[in-house]
Design a protein around this motif. Structure first.
Motif, PDB file in Angstrom:
ATOM      1  N   HIS A 131       7.916  41.209  67.561  1.00 60.39           N
ATOM      2  CA  HIS A 131       8.931  42.101  68.095  1.00 60.39           C
ATOM      3  C   HIS A 131       9.702  41.391  69.197  1.00 60.39           C
ATOM      4  N   ASP A 132       9.854  40.101  69.002  1.00 58.82           N
ATOM      5  CA  ASP A 132      10.612  39.277  69.930  1.00 58.82           C
ATOM      6  C   ASP A 132      12.032  39.125  69.373  1.00 58.82           C
ATOM      7  N   ASN A 133      12.996  39.800  70.030  1.00 57.07           N
ATOM      8  CA  ASN A 133      14.369  39.821  69.503  1.00 57.07           C
ATOM      9  C   ASN A 133      15.028  38.452  69.477  1.00 57.07           C
ATOM     10  N   ARG A 134      14.582  37.540  70.377  1.00 54.62           N
ATOM     11  CA  ARG A 134      15.207  36.220  70.441  1.00 54.62           C
ATOM     12  C   ARG A 134      14.957  35.438  69.153  1.00 54.62           C
ATOM     13  N   ILE A 135      13.874  35.801  68.482  1.00 55.18           N
ATOM     14  CA  ILE A 135      13.516  35.059  67.286  1.00 55.18           C
ATOM     15  C   ILE A 135      14.164  35.651  66.037  1.00 55.18           C
ATOM     16  N   SER A 142      -0.597  21.901  77.252  1.00 59.62           N
ATOM     17  CA  SER A 142       0.062  23.120  77.729  1.00 59.62           C
ATOM     18  C   SER A 142       0.081  24.157  76.611  1.00 59.62           C
ATOM     19  N   GLY A 143       0.424  25.389  76.959  1.00 60.48           N
ATOM     20  CA  GLY A 143       0.453  26.465  75.968  1.00 60.48           C
ATOM     21  C   GLY A 143       1.332  26.144  74.773  1.00 60.48           C
ATOM     22  N   GLY A 144       2.534  25.620  75.037  1.00 55.40           N
ATOM     23  CA  GLY A 144       3.453  25.297  73.947  1.00 55.40           C
ATOM     24  C   GLY A 144       2.917  24.170  73.079  1.00 55.40           C
ATOM     25  N   LEU A 181       3.841  32.518  74.686  1.00 52.30           N
ATOM     26  CA  LEU A 181       4.637  31.380  75.167  1.00 52.30           C
ATOM     27  C   LEU A 181       5.848  31.860  75.959  1.00 52.30           C
ATOM     28  N   ASP A 182       6.364  30.972  76.818  1.00 53.86           N
ATOM     29  CA  ASP A 182       7.597  31.325  77.524  1.00 53.86           C
ATOM     30  C   ASP A 182       8.777  31.186  76.557  1.00 53.86           C
ATOM     31  N   LYS A 183       9.960  31.588  76.995  1.00 50.41           N
ATOM     32  CA  LYS A 183      11.116  31.681  76.110  1.00 50.41           C
ATOM     33  C   LYS A 183      11.427  30.358  75.426  1.00 50.41           C
ATOM     34  N   ASP A 184      11.474  29.265  76.228  1.00 54.47           N
ATOM     35  CA  ASP A 184      11.871  27.983  75.654  1.00 54.47           C
ATOM     36  C   ASP A 184      10.865  27.444  74.654  1.00 54.47           C
ATOM     37  N   SER A 185       9.590  27.435  75.037  1.00 48.19           N
ATOM     38  CA  SER A 185       8.623  26.870  74.100  1.00 48.19           C
ATOM     39  C   SER A 185       8.494  27.764  72.880  1.00 48.19           C
ATOM     40  N   GLY A 186       8.652  29.080  73.062  1.00 48.11           N
ATOM     41  CA  GLY A 186       8.614  29.993  71.917  1.00 48.11           C
ATOM     42  C   GLY A 186       9.720  29.660  70.933  1.00 48.11           C
TER      43      GLY A 186
END
Lengths: 391, 189
Positions: free
Chosen positions: B164-168, B107-109, B136-141
């Motif tokens: 530029h992913d604020n979650r990270i 899978s991608g992750g 990647l989707d949120k969880d795997s990211g």
């Protein structure tokens, strides 16, 4: 295989893994290399058959030296030779015997209207030029008018013809307004110029070819006394015979002259040589296509490896690894198919086409060279693998 | 972090020895990169680990073979215990069961985690990651980045990440903001 190559290279065999990853493309690439191989093998086979068929009559000659007209390149061309030269040759020390050889070409019309071309040799039945048990056995019959022996390997003759002749039923046919009676068979093997050979006595020869005279044979075969150096006798002959109309060659020299003339001066030899080159070019183009497509398909992976820190020579290694794999794995089906085709051609044409021991080695080396050249051209595309493009 | 076109990636490719430095000065681990020869650049790259937006795994190689490629570049000494090193790395990233899988079957992750393993297996001094979570989707990211952070901390490896992913961002120790090719902000946490 992967494990074997890994321990051999000391690295993962990326080229092998890449090639075998896409089975269809790998098979197509191998088919391409095999095709180029078969092309080269067939052309070399024909060239080899040409050379072999040239040698066949020389091999049967019962003597060591040929005296030929100065313009003669083969057994079939050149002016007739004054018979005087034959007697002059006899006077040279070391010569024990001389015998004339007359050559002519005869069209033999078959019952179905097609024509077989025969190379006719006129020989002295008492001292025939050729070493052949069949010829010796039929010596007395040959002395009769219009009697001939036929080459049993003559192309495209009815299958039951030779067995019937050997069983005691002579075969007669009309040629040059004479009725020729074939009473036996001997074996030489036809080449590219004629379908087969006919041997007749010198007297019959002069009846069949009315424009020829007894005083002018085509060649004179010289037998040298046992224990005497052939080259020395040939040199003595050269000294005593006028170079203006005569050349003296040992059988080997005459054969080499014939071979080099037919393979380099006549179109047929050049055509086959050209075929070999074309086969090589076809192979280079096919392998280049495969390798350059493969490089183009993996630019991203190569760029990644570059970013990791692999140097340029690593990528050259992958391309050459692929080139050599294609060469080796394409060669195997190529040589097997070529062997089969040789059999087919030998049966269909009666040509002496066979695989020599050195030929596969030569073709394999040529194939590796061919694939390496393609690989070298394909590596130019590697320059496009720029890790900065990955972002 | 910074807006598109602010020069983040350019900086990364310059420090990562992937582009020639034409003017000014870039120093990586004490080595001046301006005017460095190709050989020096190749040597420098071997001290780095790269993780890209796309996983960039080799499709013809299995997961463990891909990781091995990250080790092979360091020569025979590093290769002596390559299987243990690669297996250990993949196991730590939760891929112990998938080592012999081709990337096409992951899978991608999972693929991105193989890419992380490839970057870490050579014990790099610095890891450069360019938007590693973009595909990647949120969880795997989140999973990939937290693994990266944990392993980096254990080994004392710096990770320079463009995103530029604020979650990270909340996981970062230091955030440098870029605007129009210049550094506009530098926050330490």
């Amino acid at each position: 295989m992967t494990a074997l190559l890994t321990s051999l290279f000391g690295r993962l065999p990326i080229g092998w893994l890449q090639l075998t990853h896409n089975r269809t493309r790998f098979a197509a690439a191998l088919a391409g290399v095999a095709f180029a191989n078969i092309l080269i093998f067939m052309q070399l086979g024909f060239l080899g058959a040409l050379i072999e068929s040239i040698k066949l009559p020389y091999r049967l000659m019962d003597g060591q030296i040929l005296v030929q007209a100065s313009d003669a390149n083969t057994l079939q061309d050149g002016s007739p030779l004054p018979r005087q030269r034959m007697y002059q040759a006899l006077a040279v020390p070391g010569v024990v015997d001389v015998t004339p050889l007359y050559y002519g070409r005869l069209d033999w019309k078959q019952p179905d209207g097609t024509i077989r071309t025969l190379d006719v040799f006129g020989v002295d039945p008492n001292a025939p030029v050729f070493r052949s048990d069949a010829l010796l056995a039929a010596r007395d019959q040959l002395k009769l008018a219009d009697v001939a022996l036929i080459d049993r390997r003559t192309r495209n003759i009815p299958e039951d013809l030779i067995p019937a002749i050997e069983a005691g039923t002579p075969y007669t046919f009309e040629a040059n307004s004479r009725t020729v009676t074939v009473v036996g068979a001997f074996e030489i093997g036809g080449g590219f110029s004629a379908d087969g050979y006919l041997v007749v006595s010198d007297q019959t020869f002069l009846r069949l070819f009315k424009q020829r005279v007894a005083g002018a044979p085509n060649h004179v075969l010289v037998r040298v006394a046992p224990g005497v150096d052939v080259e020395t006798v040939a040199a003595a002959l050269r000294a005593s015979l006028p170079a203006s109309d005569t050349v003296v060659r040992t059988i080997e020299q005459a054969q080499d002259k014939d071979q080099s003339f037919q393979t380099t001066q006549k179109p047929i030899g050049i055509i086959f040589g050209f075929g070999v080159v074309i086969g090589g070019l076809v192979g280079i183009i096919i392998v280049y296509q495969v390798l350059s497509t493969d490089v183009a398909d993996h630019l991203k992976e190569y760029a990644t490896f570059k970013a990791i820190g692999y140097p340029q020579r690593f990528f050259l290694g992958i391309v050459f690894e692929e080139a050599v794999i294609l060469a080796l794995f394409g060669f195997i089906p190529g040589v097997l198919i070529a062997l089969g085709l040789y059999q087919v051609v030998a049966i269909v044409t009666g040509l002496p086409i066979a695989m020599s021991l050195t030929r596969p080695v030569f073709v394999l080396i040529a194939t590796i060279a061919m694939c390496t050249i393609s690989g070298a051209i394909a590596t130019r595309r590697l320059a496009n693998a720029d890790p900065a493009d990955l972002f | 972090m910074g807006a598109s076109g602010s020069g983040k990636t350019t900086v990364l490719t310059l420090i990562g020895c992937l582009r020639d430095v034409q003017a000014g000065s870039v120093k990586l681990l004490g080595q001046e990169l301006n005017g460095a020869s190709e050989d020096v650049l190749v040597q420098c790259r071997r001290r780095l680990g790269f993780i890209f937006q796309a996983h960039n795994l080799h499709e013809s190689l299995t997961a463990i073979q891909n990781v091995r490629m990250g080790l092979e570049v360091h020569g025979a000494t590093a290769m002596r215990r390559w299987r243990e090193a690669c297996t250990h790395m993949l196991a730590m990233l939760g891929l112990g069961e998938r080592m012999e899988y081709l990337p096409g079957n992951l899978s991608g992750g999972q693929k991105q985690r193989v890419a992380v393993a490839r970057a870490l297996v050579g014990n790099p001094d610095v890891i450069f990651a360019d938007e590693p979570t973009a595909a990647l989707d949120k969880d795997s990211g989140h999973e990939v980045v937290s693994l990266l952070k944990r392993l980096g901390r254990e080994r004392g490896t710096t990770t320079l990440m463009v995103t530029h992913d604020n979650r990270i961002l909340e996981m970062a120790d230091r955030i440098i903001t870029m605007e129009d090719g210049r550094i506009a902000g530098d926050q330490q946490f």
